[in-house]
Scaffold this active site. Sequence first.
Site, PDB file in Angstrom:
ATOM      1  N   VAL A   1     -20.653 -10.654  -3.013  1.00 48.22           N
ATOM      2  CA  VAL A   1     -21.367 -11.704  -4.261  1.00 48.22           C
ATOM      3  C   VAL A   1     -20.029 -12.981  -4.238  1.00 48.22           C
ATOM      4  O   VAL A   1     -19.095 -12.027  -5.372  1.00 48.22           O
ATOM      5  CB  VAL A   1     -21.688 -11.026  -5.556  1.00 48.22           C
ATOM      6  CG1 VAL A   1     -21.993 -12.555  -6.339  1.00 48.22           C
ATOM      7  CG2 VAL A   1     -23.209 -10.086  -4.791  1.00 48.22           C
TER       8      VAL A   1
ATOM      9  N   LYS B   1     -27.922 -11.259  -4.731  1.00 46.76           N
ATOM     10  CA  LYS B   1     -26.749 -11.305  -5.330  1.00 46.76           C
ATOM     11  C   LYS B   1     -27.131 -10.937  -7.127  1.00 46.76           C
ATOM     12  O   LYS B   1     -26.208 -10.536  -7.729  1.00 46.76           O
ATOM     13  CB  LYS B   1     -26.008 -12.909  -5.428  1.00 46.76           C
ATOM     14  CG  LYS B   1     -25.495 -12.778  -3.767  1.00 46.76           C
ATOM     15  CD  LYS B   1     -25.153 -14.090  -3.252  1.00 46.76           C
ATOM     16  CE  LYS B   1     -24.752 -14.617  -2.085  1.00 46.76           C
ATOM     17  NZ  LYS B   1     -24.608 -16.340  -1.811  1.00 46.76           N
TER      18      LYS B   1
ATOM     19  N   GLU C   1     -16.951  -5.892  -2.925  1.00 47.18           N
ATOM     20  CA  GLU C   1     -15.889  -7.410  -3.790  1.00 47.18           C
ATOM     21  C   GLU C   1     -16.948  -8.917  -2.450  1.00 47.18           C
ATOM     22  O   GLU C   1     -16.867  -9.838  -3.716  1.00 47.18           O
ATOM     23  CB  GLU C   1     -14.575  -7.559  -3.815  1.00 47.18           C
ATOM     24  CG  GLU C   1     -14.425  -9.057  -5.066  1.00 47.18           C
ATOM     25  CD  GLU C   1     -14.581  -8.174  -6.173  1.00 47.18           C
ATOM     26  OE1 GLU C   1     -14.142  -7.953  -7.188  1.00 47.18           O
ATOM     27  OE2 GLU C   1     -15.055  -9.426  -6.442  1.00 47.18           O
TER      28      GLU C   1
ATOM     29  N   VAL D   1       0.370  -1.252  -0.055  1.00 48.58           N
ATOM     30  CA  VAL D   1       0.341  -0.335   0.272  1.00 48.58           C
ATOM     31  C   VAL D   1       0.786   0.801  -0.182  1.00 48.58           C
ATOM     32  O   VAL D   1       0.469   1.905  -0.382  1.00 48.58           O
ATOM     33  CB  VAL D   1      -0.866  -0.031   1.616  1.00 48.58           C
ATOM     34  CG1 VAL D   1      -1.489   1.595   1.275  1.00 48.58           C
ATOM     35  CG2 VAL D   1      -1.812  -0.742   0.856  1.00 48.58           C
TER      36      VAL D   1
ATOM     37  N   ASP E   1     -30.687 -15.446  -1.070  1.00 52.95           N
ATOM     38  CA  ASP E   1     -29.438 -14.582  -0.610  1.00 52.95           C
ATOM     39  C   ASP E   1     -28.821 -14.861  -2.026  1.00 52.95           C
ATOM     40  O   ASP E   1     -28.420 -13.836  -2.420  1.00 52.95           O
ATOM     41  CB  ASP E   1     -28.996 -16.174   0.170  1.00 52.95           C
ATOM     42  CG  ASP E   1     -27.414 -16.100  -0.172  1.00 52.95           C
ATOM     43  OD1 ASP E   1     -26.951 -15.529   0.730  1.00 52.95           O
ATOM     44  OD2 ASP E   1     -26.710 -16.488  -0.987  1.00 52.95           O
TER      45      ASP E   1
ATOM     46  N   GLU F   1     -27.663 -22.703   7.583  1.00 49.78           N
ATOM     47  CA  GLU F   1     -27.825 -22.289   8.752  1.00 49.78           C
ATOM     48  C   GLU F   1     -28.954 -23.495   9.331  1.00 49.78           C
ATOM     49  O   GLU F   1     -29.416 -24.068   8.817  1.00 49.78           O
ATOM     50  CB  GLU F   1     -28.435 -21.751   8.609  1.00 49.78           C
ATOM     51  CG  GLU F   1     -27.693 -19.758   8.051  1.00 49.78           C
ATOM     52  CD  GLU F   1     -26.366 -19.244   8.397  1.00 49.78           C
ATOM     53  OE1 GLU F   1     -26.439 -19.323   9.843  1.00 49.78           O
ATOM     54  OE2 GLU F   1     -25.700 -19.133   7.844  1.00 49.78           O
TER      55      GLU F   1
END
Length: 440
Positions: free
Chosen positions: A133, A206, A130, A36, A202, A191
């Site tokens: 998805v 996405k 990022e 960085v 879900d 789950e």
Amino acid sequence: MTEYRPLRIALLGAGSVGAQVARLLTENKAELAARVGAELELVGIAVRDLNSPRAEGVPTELLTTDAQSLILGADIVIEVMGGIEPARTYILQALNSGSDVITANKALLATHGIELFDTAEQVGAQLYFEAAVAGAIPIIRPLRESLAGDKVTRIMGIVNGTTNYILDRMDSTGASFDEALAEAKELGYAEADPTADVEAYDAAQKAAILAYLGFHNEVPLENVYREGITKVTPEQIAAARRDGYVIKLLAIAESLPADENGPAGISVRVHPCLIERTHPLGSVRGAFNAVFVEAEAAGSLMFYGAGAGGVQTASAVLGDLVSAAKRHVAGGPGLADSVHANLPVLPIERVRTRYQITIEVKDQQGVLAAVANIFTQHGVSIETVEQTVARAQDGKRVSTATLEVGTHEATEAALAAVVDALAVSEVVEKITSVLRVEGI
Ligand code: NDP
Ligand code: HSE
């Protein structure tokens, strides 16, 4: 040696993903600083319960329940708490105080994304996502940056690992949905309450995010058509296998041209469907994810990998962190998405695809013609028909036959009319299966 001042990183959440982010940030501190050009100083980790056990590598001395104070002093805030509130409020606070934000929270982005993106743009901050998805798979940055000069025409993705695992087990072992789900729970993929995965909530979230990026268009979650996998039967899986197909839960976003039924727009949908086993998405096994993108100039692209998992998802979060930190060091504005397309998100009835319909019919003269007539009346062209007759043990015919009808492309509305007509037809005993065929 780095010259820029240390960047203050606030982490919200130390669960499956957050704990791995904290560990990797700590273990790879020197390497990240070198990449960085500034030290990345983890200044605190907000959690709900200070006494919960933490994964190895989490610097527990940094834990706090005071997320708001933590956000105030941070250059970059990483939100891996999940849920809508207080995550939304914390992200807005962070952006409004000038911090860049990294989030893995697809539920929040799919429901409040526009508010968050608008806020980021107004204050000149950045929102990275990022990890939201397909976990570790780089798909957001390719859509946001690499393909920004191209015209995406279709995105098809296996974006939920739990359902892909269940369908794959049903395919490879002949297990029922319930048996495969129990196995997925045992292995920790599903789950205790698997509704969000198996009913495709879900995947729909996405799909909305992918469509937003791919088509530069707002995609309200309520406009995403959604069907889960709970009704997929071992018989459908076996028939698919016999015919060279596999059943997958696909998230599909595509542009549709104007036609006699209405204007051009985009369609965003998630449902189980048949796809040829030889298609790149047909070979995605287990809990893996993959996203297949078709663009006018680039052609077909496939992105494949781990769609979930703490450490895998942390990789995507850290990639965003390095980008955000580099922007701080280099200065200047970051990237802003363009949401200019203003296309309608069309209802499922406008979608055109192929279908495979399995029906039980009376095994008597004229049945085939009667069935064909129903398809013709509603403008749906038949491509293939296969008839099998069930025989009794003594070899004599029983009175029903199974017809498997494959159609050419038809609209969802026309197909629905065919199914309604079949359901009340005298020659039809039962509609056993109706599946879309994708990936052509
Ligand atoms: P977890 O449930 O494992 O962890 C959530 C963490 O957030 C916990 O440490 C919890 O604290 C903390 N937290 C929750 N609410 C609050 C609150 N109100 N104030 C402070 N801290 C809070 O979630 P995951 O790590 O699995 O998921 C995090 C995000 O990443 C979600 O948005 C998820 O959708 C996304 N994601 C997850 C993937 C995965 O494989 N797990 C894959 C891709 C995305 P405490 O520990 O004290 O309860
Ligand atoms: N429940 C999700 C899945 C986790 O099974 O893919 C990753 O978002």
